[in-house]
Design an enzyme around this catalytic site. Structure first.
Site, PDB file in Angstrom:
ATOM      1  N   HIS A   1      36.796 -44.937   5.898  1.00  0.00           N
ATOM      2  CA  HIS A   1      36.349 -46.065   5.065  1.00  0.00           C
ATOM      3  C   HIS A   1      37.546 -46.908   4.621  1.00  0.00           C
ATOM      4  O   HIS A   1      37.513 -48.138   4.690  1.00  0.00           O
ATOM      5  CB  HIS A   1      35.645 -45.568   3.793  1.00  0.00           C
TER       6      HIS A   1
ATOM      7  N   ARG B   1      31.906 -46.075  14.827  1.00  0.00           N
ATOM      8  CA  ARG B   1      32.691 -44.917  15.260  1.00  0.00           C
ATOM      9  C   ARG B   1      32.417 -44.536  16.698  1.00  0.00           C
ATOM     10  O   ARG B   1      33.295 -44.117  17.418  1.00  0.00           O
ATOM     11  CB  ARG B   1      32.364 -43.698  14.385  1.00  0.00           C
TER      12      ARG B   1
ATOM     13  N   LYS C   1      18.033 -40.548  -1.410  1.00  0.00           N
ATOM     14  CA  LYS C   1      19.079 -39.613  -0.995  1.00  0.00           C
ATOM     15  C   LYS C   1      19.592 -38.850  -2.196  1.00  0.00           C
ATOM     16  O   LYS C   1      19.633 -39.381  -3.296  1.00  0.00           O
ATOM     17  CB  LYS C   1      20.257 -40.391  -0.380  1.00  0.00           C
TER      18      LYS C   1
ATOM     19  N   SER D   1      31.617 -38.791   5.876  1.00  0.00           N
ATOM     20  CA  SER D   1      31.505 -38.145   4.560  1.00  0.00           C
ATOM     21  C   SER D   1      30.870 -36.763   4.712  1.00  0.00           C
ATOM     22  O   SER D   1      31.253 -35.817   4.025  1.00  0.00           O
ATOM     23  CB  SER D   1      30.663 -39.011   3.621  1.00  0.00           C
TER      24      SER D   1
HETATM   25  P1  ADP Z   1      26.075 -45.615   5.336  1.00  0.00           P
HETATM   26  O1  ADP Z   1      25.176 -44.527   4.858  1.00  0.00           O
HETATM   27  O2  ADP Z   1      25.652 -46.991   4.929  1.00  0.00           O
HETATM   28  O3  ADP Z   1      26.439 -45.544   6.809  1.00  0.00           O
HETATM   29  P2  ADP Z   1      28.714 -44.619   4.809  1.00  0.00           P
HETATM   30  O4  ADP Z   1      29.344 -44.373   3.498  1.00  0.00           O
HETATM   31  O5  ADP Z   1      28.475 -43.431   5.689  1.00  0.00           O
HETATM   32  O6  ADP Z   1      27.392 -45.400   4.488  1.00  0.00           O
HETATM   33  O7  ADP Z   1      29.576 -45.660   5.639  1.00  0.00           O
HETATM   34  C1  ADP Z   1      29.910 -46.920   5.140  1.00  0.00           C
HETATM   35  C2  ADP Z   1      30.511 -47.756   6.266  1.00  0.00           C
HETATM   36  O8  ADP Z   1      31.727 -47.176   6.717  1.00  0.00           O
HETATM   37  C3  ADP Z   1      29.637 -47.857   7.512  1.00  0.00           C
HETATM   38  O9  ADP Z   1      29.787 -49.138   8.065  1.00  0.00           O
HETATM   39  C4  ADP Z   1      30.198 -46.831   8.440  1.00  0.00           C
HETATM   40  O10 ADP Z   1      29.950 -47.124   9.796  1.00  0.00           O
HETATM   41  C5  ADP Z   1      31.671 -46.950   8.109  1.00  0.00           C
HETATM   42  N1  ADP Z   1      32.405 -45.734   8.418  1.00  0.00           N
HETATM   43  C6  ADP Z   1      32.186 -44.484   7.962  1.00  0.00           C
HETATM   44  N2  ADP Z   1      33.086 -43.614   8.458  1.00  0.00           N
HETATM   45  C7  ADP Z   1      33.909 -44.344   9.269  1.00  0.00           C
HETATM   46  C8  ADP Z   1      35.044 -44.018  10.094  1.00  0.00           C
HETATM   47  N3  ADP Z   1      35.494 -42.773  10.205  1.00  0.00           N
HETATM   48  N4  ADP Z   1      35.631 -45.029  10.776  1.00  0.00           N
HETATM   49  C9  ADP Z   1      35.143 -46.282  10.668  1.00  0.00           C
HETATM   50  N5  ADP Z   1      34.086 -46.651   9.928  1.00  0.00           N
HETATM   51  C10 ADP Z   1      33.484 -45.700   9.228  1.00  0.00           C
END
Ligand code: ADP
Length: 159
Positions: free
Chosen positions: A17, A90, A41, A128
């Site tokens: 992130h 990803r 959630k 996460s």
């Molecule tokens: P959501 O549930 O909306 O996907 P997340 O917190 O999982 O929320 O992710 C927020 C954003 O960060 C999303 O656009 C996701 O694709 C991106 N993201 C999460 N992990 C990574 C990573 N390792 N590399 C790049 N982008 C990431």
């Protein structure tokens, strides 16, 4: 002033992130990290905890703000005068759902563009969920998350 929204659950913030937010902050004048409140959630961290960790981890980025939102993302983006929603990709598996989401959002708000950034290679495995699973078994997550998040995870899991 070009404002972008980086929306997500951030439960919790990972280095993946941080990478995307950092890169978005180089491209846009202002980036709002929008922590999603999703009543369906059950997150590990409260909204306040998640926002606090993000603020702490990103405190050196002057054009990044952290807020909460619930409801329709495009309504929120509009209310902030944002021209873009920034998301990270990803793997190919992310693509299908993101394509659908971006298409719906374009129908609802054609003036808000969705911009995708490819993950940096070293974070392509990082989510996460992976972080929470490793931390719950006492694994070392310090190479996956900012220090403040590693500390909060250790507190949460009583390590
Ligand atoms: P959501 O549930 O909306 O996907 P997340 O917190 O999982 O929320 O992710 C927020 C954003 O960060 C999303 O656009 C996701 O694709 C991106 N993201 C999460 N992990 C990574 C990573 N390792 N590399 C790049 N982008 C990431």
């Amino acid at each position: 002033m070009k404002v972008a929204i980086c929306p997500g659950s951030f439960d919790p913030l990972t280095n993946g992130h941080v990478d995307i937010i950092n890169r978005a902050a180089q491209v846009f004048d202002k980036v709002i990290v929008a922590v999603l409140h999703n009543p369906n959630k059950k997150p590990l961290f409260t909204m306040e905890e998640r926002a606090h960790m993000i603020k702490e981890a990103l405190k050196d980025l002057p054009n990044v703000e952290v807020e909460y939102f619930s409801g329709l993302l495009v309504d929120y983006a509009r209310s902030k005068g944002a021209c873009a929603i920034v998301r990270g990709l990803r793997a190919v598996s992310d693509f299908e759902i993101e394509l659908m989401q971006a298409s719906v959002n374009r129908k609802l708000a054609p003036e808000v563009e969705t911009v995708y950034m490819m993950t940096s290679n070293e974070y392509s495995f990082l989510s996460s969920s992976v972080v929470k699973e490793v931390a719950s078994f006492g694994g070392d997550v310090r190479c996956m998350v900012p220090t403040v998040v590693a500390e909060k995870l250790a507190e949460k899991f009583g390590k």
